[in-house]
Design an enzyme around this catalytic site. Structure first.
Site, PDB file in Angstrom:
ATOM      1  N   GLU A  89      -7.137   4.929  12.256  1.00  0.00           N
ATOM      2  CA  GLU A  89      -6.047   4.831  13.223  1.00  0.00           C
ATOM      3  C   GLU A  89      -5.897   6.148  13.972  1.00  0.00           C
ATOM      4  OE1 GLU A  89      -2.153   4.365  11.212  1.00  0.00           O
ATOM      5  OE2 GLU A  89      -3.282   4.512   9.351  1.00  0.00           O
ATOM      6  N   ASP A 141      -9.343   3.616   6.356  1.00  0.00           N
ATOM      7  CA  ASP A 141      -8.204   3.605   7.274  1.00  0.00           C
ATOM      8  C   ASP A 141      -8.606   4.299   8.565  1.00  0.00           C
ATOM      9  OD1 ASP A 141      -5.831   4.008   8.649  1.00  0.00           O
ATOM     10  OD2 ASP A 141      -4.717   4.744   6.914  1.00  0.00           O
ATOM     11  N   ASP A 156       0.850  -1.183   0.000  1.00  0.00           N
ATOM     12  CA  ASP A 156       0.000   0.000   0.000  1.00  0.00           C
ATOM     13  C   ASP A 156       0.884   1.231   0.000  1.00  0.00           C
ATOM     14  OD1 ASP A 156       0.013   1.030   3.099  1.00  0.00           O
ATOM     15  OD2 ASP A 156       0.003  -1.170   3.025  1.00  0.00           O
TER      16      ASP A 156
END
Length: 305
Positions: free
Chosen positions: A192, A190, A101
């Site tokens: 986080e 995503d 990625d």
């Protein structure tokens, strides 16, 4: 809504599933920081602080919009640990598929070289919030496809910004869409820690509020594309910021970030990972799809009812 394809259709031994080799030369954090320094942020909405804090800068983020999959994990690594991490993927096997990625800080990527090393899929950062798009997205996304990889886009979620639905809409409009062409993976979300303010790792939200924000994003994405979006996260964030919820365990594929040799117990609700980001150092983050090339192709073609 039925469970997404694929999670895993064949159960394998933990020994086979977790097998990973570490070693090889690394570009190290110095090269990562050098590339990151060249990235320019796009305009931000008033009052939305996008300036990376000191911890984020140490992990390679130097500009607003610079968050990438794995930054929170990489920020915990010492330079010596990061420089010794795996930078060459293992060969694709009948039971796993190697991938990678990238985000803006990788810049122009030598996709044919990575393909020759066994990489068969890639995720490319497309957006962050509702004002930032990866300036390298088009070249990275099309370049990986031209090299022969199955590729997809991911959105870096910013729960301190617009609603989840608004960010999902922006994501779909800027590269995060999906079509059943056999070479496009569903978009990924995503989730986080907050890289602009380490004193608010959960963006100032309670676990209940965080889950509500995520539901807004994932529900909107499913309503438009009939795909359950894979969720990228790390164990610490999921337990601390989302209350270790089991909400997504039977619907959304798990893309887990963990840089140890063997995976620990999965976050709430998941019994296994679909994708494992096992290395976050060097020219790209390395990933492993857990269920073989046939299932990877199904992930790129099958709608969720």
């Amino acid at each position: 809504m039925s469970a997404p394809l694929p999670i895993r259709t064949e159960r394998r031994s933990a020994k086979v599933l977790r097998r990973i080799a570490l070693g090889g030369a690394s570009l190290g954090l110095a090269a990562t920081l050098a590339v990151a320094g060249s990235v320019n942020a796009q305009a931000s909405p008033p009052g939305f602080n996008r300036n990376p804090d000191a911890q984020a800068k140490q992990a390679g983020i130097s500009a607003g919009g610079g968050g990438y999959a794995g930054w929170a994990m990489k920020s915990q690594l010492s330079k010596s640990t990061a420089s010794s991490m795996q930078t060459t993927p293992m060969a694709t096997t009948s039971t796993t598929v190697d991938g990678m990625d990238v985000a803006s800080y990788q810049g122009d990527v030598e996709w044919p070289t990575w393909y020759s090393r066994g990489v068969r899929f890639a995720y490319v950062k497309a957006t962050e919030g509702t004002s930032y798009t990866n300036p390298y997205f088009n070249s990275q996304y099309t370049g990986s496809a031209k090299a022969g990889m199955i590729r997809g886009a991911y959105a870096f979620g910013r729960p301190d910004g617009a609603s989840g639905a608004a960010q999902a809409k922006y994501f779909i409009a800027h590269g995060g869409g999906w079509t059943a062409d056999g070479k496009t993976l569903p978009g990924a979300l995503d989730m986080e820690q907050n890289y602009t303010d380490s004193s608010k790792p959960c963006y100032g939200k309670t676990p209940a509020q965080m889950l509500t924000w995520m539901k807004s994003f994932t529900t909107y994405y499913w309503s438009k594309l009939h795909r359950h979006i894979p969720i990228y996260t790390n164990i610490s964030f999921w337990k601390t910021c989302v209350g270790n919820t089991t909400h997504y365990g039977t619907t959304n594929p798990l893309w887990i970030a963990y840089y140890g040799k063997t995976l620990p117990a999965m976050p709430g609700g998941w019994n296994y990972e679909t994708i494992w980001q096992y290395s976050g150092s060097g020219a790209a983050d390395l990933d492993r799809f857990s269920s073989g090339l046939t299932q990877l192709k199904k992930l790129a073609t099958a709608k969720n009812s």
